[in-house]
Design a protein around this motif. Structure first.
Motif, PDB file in Angstrom:
ATOM      1  N   VAL A  62      33.274  24.801 -38.137  1.00 30.47           N
ATOM      2  CA  VAL A  62      32.883  23.891 -36.957  1.00 30.47           C
ATOM      3  C   VAL A  62      32.680  22.610 -37.572  1.00 30.47           C
ATOM      4  N   THR A  63      32.834  21.566 -36.938  1.00 24.95           N
ATOM      5  CA  THR A  63      32.248  20.377 -37.156  1.00 24.95           C
ATOM      6  C   THR A  63      31.539  19.750 -35.498  1.00 24.95           C
ATOM      7  N   TRP A  64      30.658  18.894 -35.634  1.00 23.92           N
ATOM      8  CA  TRP A  64      29.993  18.348 -34.680  1.00 23.92           C
ATOM      9  C   TRP A  64      29.561  16.927 -34.964  1.00 23.92           C
ATOM     10  N   LEU A  65      30.302  16.154 -34.141  1.00 27.85           N
ATOM     11  CA  LEU A  65      29.969  14.640 -34.433  1.00 27.85           C
ATOM     12  C   LEU A  65      29.696  13.872 -33.528  1.00 27.85           C
ATOM     13  N   PRO A  66      28.322  13.111 -33.475  1.00 26.12           N
ATOM     14  CA  PRO A  66      28.166  12.441 -32.180  1.00 26.12           C
ATOM     15  C   PRO A  66      28.701  11.032 -32.263  1.00 26.12           C
ATOM     16  N   GLU A  90      12.562  12.138 -44.474  1.00 22.92           N
ATOM     17  CA  GLU A  90      11.767  12.772 -43.857  1.00 22.92           C
ATOM     18  C   GLU A  90      11.622  14.252 -44.171  1.00 22.92           C
ATOM     19  N   GLY A 134      40.190  19.646 -40.875  1.00 21.29           N
ATOM     20  CA  GLY A 134      40.324  18.124 -41.637  1.00 21.29           C
ATOM     21  C   GLY A 134      39.482  17.221 -40.504  1.00 21.29           C
ATOM     22  N   SER A 135      40.221  16.287 -40.069  1.00 20.91           N
ATOM     23  CA  SER A 135      39.110  15.353 -39.525  1.00 20.91           C
ATOM     24  C   SER A 135      38.277  15.770 -38.294  1.00 20.91           C
ATOM     25  N   GLN A 166       8.485   6.248 -38.909  1.00 28.96           N
ATOM     26  CA  GLN A 166       7.990   6.725 -40.390  1.00 28.96           C
ATOM     27  C   GLN A 166       6.520   5.909 -40.487  1.00 28.96           C
ATOM     28  N   ARG A 220      38.909  12.980 -45.666  1.00 24.51           N
ATOM     29  CA  ARG A 220      38.835  14.049 -44.519  1.00 24.51           C
ATOM     30  C   ARG A 220      39.792  13.772 -43.498  1.00 24.51           C
ATOM     31  N   ILE A 221      39.393  12.616 -42.711  1.00 25.95           N
ATOM     32  CA  ILE A 221      40.536  12.277 -41.673  1.00 25.95           C
ATOM     33  C   ILE A 221      41.869  12.404 -41.994  1.00 25.95           C
ATOM     34  N   GLN A 245      25.436  12.025 -40.195  1.00 26.11           N
ATOM     35  CA  GLN A 245      25.251  12.322 -38.661  1.00 26.11           C
ATOM     36  C   GLN A 245      25.770  13.697 -38.461  1.00 26.11           C
ATOM     37  N   MET A 246      27.029  14.035 -39.099  1.00 25.30           N
ATOM     38  CA  MET A 246      27.545  15.203 -38.809  1.00 25.30           C
ATOM     39  C   MET A 246      26.928  16.413 -38.908  1.00 25.30           C
ATOM     40  N   MET A 247      27.371  17.596 -38.317  1.00 26.85           N
ATOM     41  CA  MET A 247      26.751  18.960 -38.574  1.00 26.85           C
ATOM     42  C   MET A 247      27.951  19.815 -38.881  1.00 26.85           C
ATOM     43  N   GLU A 248      27.835  20.798 -39.892  1.00 21.12           N
ATOM     44  CA  GLU A 248      28.768  21.802 -40.263  1.00 21.12           C
ATOM     45  C   GLU A 248      28.200  22.800 -40.814  1.00 21.12           C
ATOM     46  N   PRO A 249      28.485  24.103 -40.607  1.00 21.38           N
ATOM     47  CA  PRO A 249      27.550  25.031 -41.204  1.00 21.38           C
ATOM     48  C   PRO A 249      28.120  25.101 -42.897  1.00 21.38           C
ATOM     49  N   THR A 251       6.997  10.630 -38.819  1.00 15.85           N
ATOM     50  CA  THR A 251       8.091  11.412 -39.308  1.00 15.85           C
ATOM     51  C   THR A 251       7.965  11.675 -40.689  1.00 15.85           C
ATOM     52  N   SER A 252       7.541  10.711 -41.546  1.00 18.64           N
ATOM     53  CA  SER A 252       7.360  10.757 -42.804  1.00 18.64           C
ATOM     54  C   SER A 252       6.096  11.268 -43.498  1.00 18.64           C
ATOM     55  N   MET A 262      28.908   8.661 -41.520  1.00 20.60           N
ATOM     56  CA  MET A 262      29.122   9.591 -40.589  1.00 20.60           C
ATOM     57  C   MET A 262      28.852  10.845 -41.135  1.00 20.60           C
ATOM     58  N   ARG A 314      43.244  14.303 -44.171  1.00 21.71           N
ATOM     59  CA  ARG A 314      44.037  15.635 -44.180  1.00 21.71           C
ATOM     60  C   ARG A 314      44.665  16.082 -42.923  1.00 21.71           C
ATOM     61  N   THR A 315      44.041  15.772 -41.770  1.00 22.36           N
ATOM     62  CA  THR A 315      44.794  15.864 -40.712  1.00 22.36           C
ATOM     63  C   THR A 315      45.839  14.880 -40.568  1.00 22.36           C
ATOM     64  N   ASN A 348      17.526   8.336 -43.146  1.00 22.72           N
ATOM     65  CA  ASN A 348      15.897   8.623 -42.781  1.00 22.72           C
ATOM     66  C   ASN A 348      15.878  10.112 -42.762  1.00 22.72           C
TER      67      ASN A 348
END
Ligand SMILES: Cc1ncc(C[n+]2csc(CCOP(=O)(O)OP(=O)(O)O)c2C)c(N)n1
Ligand code: SF4
Lengths: 339, 178, 252
Positions: free
Chosen positions: B33-37, A26, B60-61, C138, A248-249, A163-167, C150-151, A160, A251-252, A22
């Motif tokens: 950095v990574t942030w994963l909920p 959005e 990596g992971s 939405q 990616r997983i 939902q993830m954040m990275e710069p 939201t949309s 995944m 790689r570790t 979504n």
């Protein structure tokens, strides 16, 4: 990914809400009008993909996004896009299936993406990003490949990544006005012969000729556009093959295995179609075991086995239902196969 | 050098936001950095958690088997993650809500009453910031000032100068608690 | 004050057709009321052992887990087609769909209209909360002009996204439907009227008369970002102006 699309010159987006993508819809709802592009929240995924068919035929860089159940509905439209030689980028933030499944990350849509999905003899370039930085690059690349070969391109990611954040760093934005002209586009037949975008060819000889020509293009794509990433494979005795989040997983896992003296390498296919058969074939002469790891019951493993034949062992390890393997889970499989 | 944090607690204790602030500050500090909920069924069991990885090399992971730091805001989180923390790592236990301490003795354990500290500052919702302040001091990876500026950035879409002020005090209080 | 337990009369109890499972709706959501009314209707008509629930994709997706009735979960928007299949092969079953505005009036438009046009002997309970609840708020086809979601962060713009669709009126244009009505739940009187309407719609099916649709104007406190009380006032003051209440077809 949405901003990367805008950067790539995408000026038309059509979508329908579905978790976990979504955020793209959005984001586009707010951003597209700001860059003078078209945004419509369609009444269904069927409508959204057909809006793409129209916008792409009109010559504009076009995108839609959805998640597994919605992608199933888009399959009819994708077949028509392929048959009409129309470029379009389709993002699938895949989730647990089949049916309604759940909204956790999964890789059960590999067959659908790479082996047809819709009806007829067509192909779609399928790209699998493993990190957000890769996703940004891949979305930009997707638009270029789609235009270059006049094919639909799917970016197959999973929840995944969603939902993830990275710069990240975005590339220089492309000015849509400076992109190569599309003489086939429907722009109004003023001062030229009318253009027709169609997939209809009643006479079997005509359809044969058109399809054969398209297949020639597919062969070019197979020759020129295979992309993959190898990690620590040069001295490897055992190799993991994984795409997207799992790559990616893994790689570790490679680091962990190396610290234990296991010569583990990793092959990450980035183009899932065209699939990197050749490098895997080459590796199969060097290593004893090539383990495929997927968040599915085993789909890409069929392509790995096609590449390897019986030159090496090709075990499979998969998690179903939206479970994500950890680096240790993969290491356990590697250890099992080493001993 | 790589550090991985698991921040866990009840939904509503603000661990997701604390993780985001940590990740933002890490990026501002020039780290990868990574942030994963946490997602799916995990979210239902009453605990929310997120994983933050900070590294000076490509990560990596983002899924971590053995985090180097655990922030346990409630008992279920401690029960669930205590065993997973890497040897020599750090566990922060919210002793306001958790009656026991850690069973492990091969790592650093900090028992800090983060809720009580937050309440004494006048806002129990700032417990997450107290905890964040404490682990920042204990791990020494990121300067407190960067955490503060990341917090301001993260909350900038809301007009809540008051909350920002309380959060700043809470970060300081947590930082000075160890 | 002492209470003599022998003389106490039970005036309120859980409908028998419900299991002990908890609804998964948010607190204060009208979904819970409608679901309960449906259960009560099933009790009153004594049809628990031959009712089949067709659950949508939306906040009511696991509805079949809450009832002591058989149930099936349909693909998003396809509930009326699924219901058609069930009813056609076993007309003795009482088949109802329970669908949100995204499910029924966007992705399921074709299925919803054509089941009505064929006059399938089913009951359709249509939850019009002017928003996509399950996916996080939405725009729905029923979203009011100017309403923020939201949309459509700047409010629904009729120029770009059209007007709220009055589905009950569309269905009422068809020749086949037997009973089509729009109800609301913002006060006690309305709740009683909605209960009667839902009962009547099921009764039509039990008596073999044909297709009925009850559209219920409901709230979504979570995604409207309102308290339940605020949401009731909003329904009463704003929503009913776009969606007038009352019976549209009554060929009963
Ligand atoms: C083919 C397909 N597209 C999209 C979705 C995602 N989806 C789940 S529920 C829903 C709509 C929910 O809104 P509504 O029907 O109004 O019901 P409510 O949740 O408000 O009760 C959508 C779009 C899906 N499950 N399948
Ligand atoms: S999201 Fe909205 S419609 Fe769904 S249960 Fe919650 S309040 Fe009701």
């Amino acid at each position: 990914m949405a901003e990367a699309a805008i950067c790539a010159g995408c000026r038309a987006y059509f979508g329908y809400p579905i978790t976990p993508q979504n955020e793209i819809l959005e984001y586009m709802a707010a951003r597209m009008p700001a860059v003078g592009g078209a945004f419509v929240q369609a009444e269904s995924e069927v409508a959204a993909i057909n809006m793409c068919y129209g916008a792409s035929a009109a010559g504009v860089r076009t995108m839609t996004s959805s998640s597994s159940p919605g992608i199933s509905l888009k399959m009819e439209g994708i077949s028509y896009l392929a048959a009409a030689d129309l470029p379009c980028v389709i993002i699938n933030v895949a989730r647990g299936g089949p049916g309604l499944g759940n909204i956790a990350p999964a890789q059960g849509d590999y067959f659908q993406a790479t082996k047809g999905g819709g009806h007829g003899d067509y192909r779609m370039i399928v790209l699998g990003p493993a990190t957000i930085a890769e996703a940004i690059e891949i979305v930009m690349l997707a638009f270029d490949l789609a235009d270059k070969y006049r094919v639909p391109v799917m970016v197959l990611s999973d929840g995944m990544l969603g939902q993830m954040m990275e710069p990240i760093k975005l590339a220089e934005p492309v000015d849509p006005g400076l992109l190569p002209a599309k003489p086939w586009a429907l722009t109004g037949a003023s001062g030229r012969r009318p253009n027709a975008v169609t997939s209809y060819a009643m006479d079997p000889r005509d359809l044969n000729r058109i399809n054969t020509k398209r297949q020639t293009r597919y062969r070019q794509i197979e020759e020129k556009e295979v992309r993959y990433r190898e990690t620590e494979t040069s001295d490897a005795t055992i190799v993991v093959v994984a795409y997207g989040t799992v790559a990616r997983i893994a790689r570790t896992t490679v680091k962990m295995a190396r610290s234990q003296g296991i010569k583990l390498g990793l092959v990450q296919p980035i183009t899932l179609w065209p699939f990197p058969y050749a490098p895997l074939r080459a590796l199969s002469n060097q290593v004893n075991t090539i383990i495929t790891v997927e968040m599915s019951a085993g789909q890409m493993v069929e392509d790995v086995r096609l590449a390897v034949c019986d030159r090496a062992e090709t075990p499979f390890y998969g998690e179903l239902g939206g479970l994500v393997p950890t680096p240790k889970d993969i290491l356990r499989e590697v250890q099992r196969n080493v001993s | 050098m790589e550090q991985s944090f698991v921040l866990a607690g009840f939904g509503g204790q603000g661990v997701i936001l604390a993780g985001k602030i940590l990740a933002q500050a890490g990026a501002d500090h020039g780290l990868q950095v990574t942030w994963l909920p946490s997602y799916g069924p995990e979210m239902r069991g009453g605990t929310a958690n997120c994983t933050v990885v900070l590294s000076d090399e490509p990560i990596g992971s983002p899924v971590v088997d053995n985090p180097t730091v655990l922030v346990a805001m409630n008992l279920p989180s401690l029960d669930r993650f205590e065993k997973t923390v890497a040897k020599g790592g750090t566990i922060l236990i919210n002793s306001s809500l958790i009656a026991r301490t850690a069973e492990r003795n091969d790592l650093q354990v900090l028992n800090v009453p983060v809720n009580d500290i937050a309440v004494s500052l006048g806002n129990s919702h700032a417990a997450n910031m107290v905890a964040l302040g404490t682990v920042i001091k204990a791990t020494g990876t990121i300067p407190l000032e960067l955490i503060k500026s990341a917090m301001v950035k993260m909350l900038s879409h809301k007009d809540n100068a008051e909350l920002v002020a309380v959060n700043q005090q809470a970060l300081d209080a947590g930082y000075n608690a160890v | 004050m002492s209470v003599n337990a022998d003389k106490m009369v039970r005036v309120f109890e859980r409908p028998r057709s419900l299991t002990d499972a908890q609804f998964s709706y948010c607190p204060g959501c009208h979904h819970g009321l409608v679901t309960r009314i449906v259960a009560q209707t099933i009790d009153e008509l004594g049809i628990q052992d031959r009712t089949v629930i067709v659950a949508p994709v939306g906040c009511a997706v696991t509805m079949y887990e809450w009832f002591r009735c058989d149930g099936i979960q349909a693909a998003h928007g396809r509930a009326c087609a699924v219901a058609t299949g069930i009813k056609r092969v076993n007309p003795n079953l009482i088949v109802f769909t329970y669908q949100g505005d995204g499910d029924l009036a966007a992705i399921g438009t074709a299925e919803s209209i054509h089941a009505a046009n064929r006059g399938e002997n089913i009951t359709v309970v249509f939850i019009n909360n002017q928003i996509y609840g399950m996916t996080g708020g939405q725009m729905a086809p029923t979203t009011l002009v100017g309403q923020r979601t939201t949309s459509c962060p700047d409010g629904r713009n009729a120029q770009l996204a059209g007007y709220p669709i009055r589905f009950a009126e569309m269905i009422a244009q068809l020749d086949a439907p037997v009973y089509v009505t729009r109800q609301a739940l913002y006060d006690q009187k309305r709740i009683m009227a909605a209960s009667r309407a839902i009962k009547k719609a099921f009764q039509c099916q039990v008596e073999g008369k044909g297709y009925s649709l009850v559209e219920v104007l409901t709230n979504c406190p979570t995604n409207w970002r309102m308290s339940p009380a605020q949401s009731n006032s909003h329904l009463m003051d704003e929503v009913v102006r776009a969606f007038p209440l009352g019976d549209l077809v009554d060929r009963d």
